[in-house]
Design an enzyme around this catalytic site. Sequence first.
Site, PDB file in Angstrom:
ATOM      1  N   HIS A 121       1.033  -1.162  -0.272  1.00 48.86           N
ATOM      2  CA  HIS A 121      -0.051  -0.228   0.101  1.00 48.86           C
ATOM      3  C   HIS A 121       1.353   1.418  -0.768  1.00 48.86           C
ATOM      4  O   HIS A 121       2.047   1.575   0.415  1.00 48.86           O
ATOM      5  CB  HIS A 121      -0.641   0.135   1.422  1.00 48.86           C
ATOM      6  CG  HIS A 121      -1.611  -0.748   1.519  1.00 48.86           C
ATOM      7  ND1 HIS A 121      -1.336  -2.203   1.663  1.00 48.86           N
ATOM      8  CD2 HIS A 121      -3.531   0.000   1.601  1.00 48.86           C
ATOM      9  CE1 HIS A 121      -3.310  -2.690   1.500  1.00 48.86           C
ATOM     10  NE2 HIS A 121      -4.163  -1.694   1.389  1.00 48.86           N
ATOM     11  N   ASN A 152       8.355  -3.897   3.227  1.00 45.48           N
ATOM     12  CA  ASN A 152       6.728  -3.974   3.998  1.00 45.48           C
ATOM     13  C   ASN A 152       6.533  -3.744   4.893  1.00 45.48           C
ATOM     14  O   ASN A 152       5.901  -3.175   5.923  1.00 45.48           O
ATOM     15  CB  ASN A 152       5.981  -4.377   2.400  1.00 45.48           C
ATOM     16  CG  ASN A 152       4.225  -4.478   2.888  1.00 45.48           C
ATOM     17  OD1 ASN A 152       4.032  -2.930   3.195  1.00 45.48           O
ATOM     18  ND2 ASN A 152       3.621  -5.737   2.182  1.00 45.48           N
ATOM     19  N   ASP A 251      14.675  17.447  -0.825  1.00 43.34           N
ATOM     20  CA  ASP A 251      15.726  18.121  -1.470  1.00 43.34           C
ATOM     21  C   ASP A 251      16.751  16.962  -2.355  1.00 43.34           C
ATOM     22  O   ASP A 251      16.516  16.758  -3.175  1.00 43.34           O
ATOM     23  CB  ASP A 251      17.332  18.960  -0.785  1.00 43.34           C
ATOM     24  CG  ASP A 251      16.341  20.176  -0.938  1.00 43.34           C
ATOM     25  OD1 ASP A 251      15.248  20.915  -1.338  1.00 43.34           O
ATOM     26  OD2 ASP A 251      17.379  21.275   0.372  1.00 43.34           O
ATOM     27  N   GLU A 254      13.646  15.238  -3.981  1.00 40.74           N
ATOM     28  CA  GLU A 254      13.749  16.372  -5.024  1.00 40.74           C
ATOM     29  C   GLU A 254      14.749  16.241  -6.118  1.00 40.74           C
ATOM     30  O   GLU A 254      14.457  15.598  -7.336  1.00 40.74           O
ATOM     31  CB  GLU A 254      13.042  17.592  -4.950  1.00 40.74           C
ATOM     32  CG  GLU A 254      11.887  18.123  -4.090  1.00 40.74           C
ATOM     33  CD  GLU A 254      12.152  19.414  -3.463  1.00 40.74           C
ATOM     34  OE1 GLU A 254      13.297  19.973  -3.905  1.00 40.74           O
ATOM     35  OE2 GLU A 254      11.049  19.482  -3.221  1.00 40.74           O
ATOM     36  N   ASP A 260       9.133  18.609  -7.217  1.00 40.78           N
ATOM     37  CA  ASP A 260       9.190  19.787  -6.349  1.00 40.78           C
ATOM     38  C   ASP A 260       8.046  19.499  -4.827  1.00 40.78           C
ATOM     39  O   ASP A 260       6.697  19.447  -5.591  1.00 40.78           O
ATOM     40  CB  ASP A 260       9.069  20.942  -7.131  1.00 40.78           C
ATOM     41  CG  ASP A 260       8.798  22.258  -6.180  1.00 40.78           C
ATOM     42  OD1 ASP A 260       8.894  22.078  -4.784  1.00 40.78           O
ATOM     43  OD2 ASP A 260       8.166  23.268  -6.434  1.00 40.78           O
ATOM     44  N   GLN A 270      10.770  25.964   2.868  1.00 42.13           N
ATOM     45  CA  GLN A 270      10.782  24.870   1.532  1.00 42.13           C
ATOM     46  C   GLN A 270      12.213  24.700   1.636  1.00 42.13           C
ATOM     47  O   GLN A 270      13.313  24.300   2.195  1.00 42.13           O
ATOM     48  CB  GLN A 270      10.450  25.119  -0.134  1.00 42.13           C
ATOM     49  CG  GLN A 270       9.229  24.807  -0.472  1.00 42.13           C
ATOM     50  CD  GLN A 270       8.324  24.590  -1.682  1.00 42.13           C
ATOM     51  OE1 GLN A 270       9.201  23.815  -2.376  1.00 42.13           O
ATOM     52  NE2 GLN A 270       8.157  25.838  -1.826  1.00 42.13           N
ATOM     53  N   GLU A 274      13.099  21.774   3.641  1.00 41.53           N
ATOM     54  CA  GLU A 274      13.702  20.759   2.246  1.00 41.53           C
ATOM     55  C   GLU A 274      14.994  20.446   2.787  1.00 41.53           C
ATOM     56  O   GLU A 274      15.562  19.286   2.015  1.00 41.53           O
ATOM     57  CB  GLU A 274      13.198  21.435   1.453  1.00 41.53           C
ATOM     58  CG  GLU A 274      11.672  20.884   1.513  1.00 41.53           C
ATOM     59  CD  GLU A 274      11.420  21.140  -0.324  1.00 41.53           C
ATOM     60  OE1 GLU A 274      12.237  21.591  -1.366  1.00 41.53           O
ATOM     61  OE2 GLU A 274      10.123  21.014  -0.630  1.00 41.53           O
TER      62      GLU A 274
HETATM   63 MN    MN Z   1       2.902  -2.127   3.631  1.00 41.90          MN
HETATM   64 MN    MN Z   2      10.178  21.843  -3.304  1.00 43.17          MN
END
Ligand code: MN
Ligand code: MN
Length: 283
Positions: A121, A152, A251, A254, A260, A270, A274
């Site tokens: 999930h 998991n 960061d 990203e 972003d 940010q 970040e």
């Molecule tokens: Mn899971």
């Molecule tokens: Mn960002």
Amino acid sequence: MLQRGYTYFLFLLLILAGCQNAQVAKQQALYQGNEHLLLGNPSGATTSESNAGNYLMLKPQYALSYSRDRGTPNWVSWHVSPDWLGTADRQDNFRPDPALPESWYHVTGSSYKGSGFDRGHNTPSADRTSSEEDNAATFLMTNMIPQAPENNQQTWANLEEYTRELVEQGMEVYVVMGSYGEGGTGSNGRATSIDNGNVTVPARIWKVLVVLPQGDNDLQRINTSTRVIAVDTPNNNTVNANWSNYRTTVDAIESATGYDLLSAVPKQVQQVIESRTDPGPVQ
Ligand code: MN
Ligand code: MN
């Protein structure tokens, strides 16, 4: 004559630009005010069927960007607060998502069978227990990735548990989870895809949590002291059960994904939240 043609050309350009802007505005209106995309749409996903690699799906319970060719979400975003937590039973009804464009391949509840990977999930079942309907929504296959069982059932389960503990402690949490790259190692060894190539096995699985005290006007309350937890884990069975070993910066995620994250948060905020690796408690 030449000049008139030029004028018409400019006029046409203006109309085209207008249409383009209207499209963009329509898309933005669609998700602005959406609880699960309050902090932004990390990849600029859209609901256009021609955007098969970055297809926006909005559900009452979560929002996601889907990749038709990977057969998985790129990322899923959702809000966890007391409103979402109740006593509904786990529905366990893994099934194809009827909201996908009809002509696209639909991953089914048995697509992962025998692959050595769990139906992992993104939005956890236990984060959506206020009604049976909300819980059932988490079992749509557009909310799943092929996840190494250890990742998991240990690492990820612990991080999910901690998220709900934070809510019990009086916080609310905005979560984005995603995956990228190709190739993981499950209980049958390494694979780059499963389900006859219809589902890509990601190499890395990441998550970003933005943690706020329960309250109103959430976006406005995010500032440079807001706690942000970012983790990026390998999709394999030798991953450590302790998720805090994989803490990183937003960061870094990203630059690995090209997204972003937290794009609706002011740039100056940010920049601070970040670039920090969370040093906070882990249980
Ligand atoms: Mn899971
Ligand atoms: Mn960002």
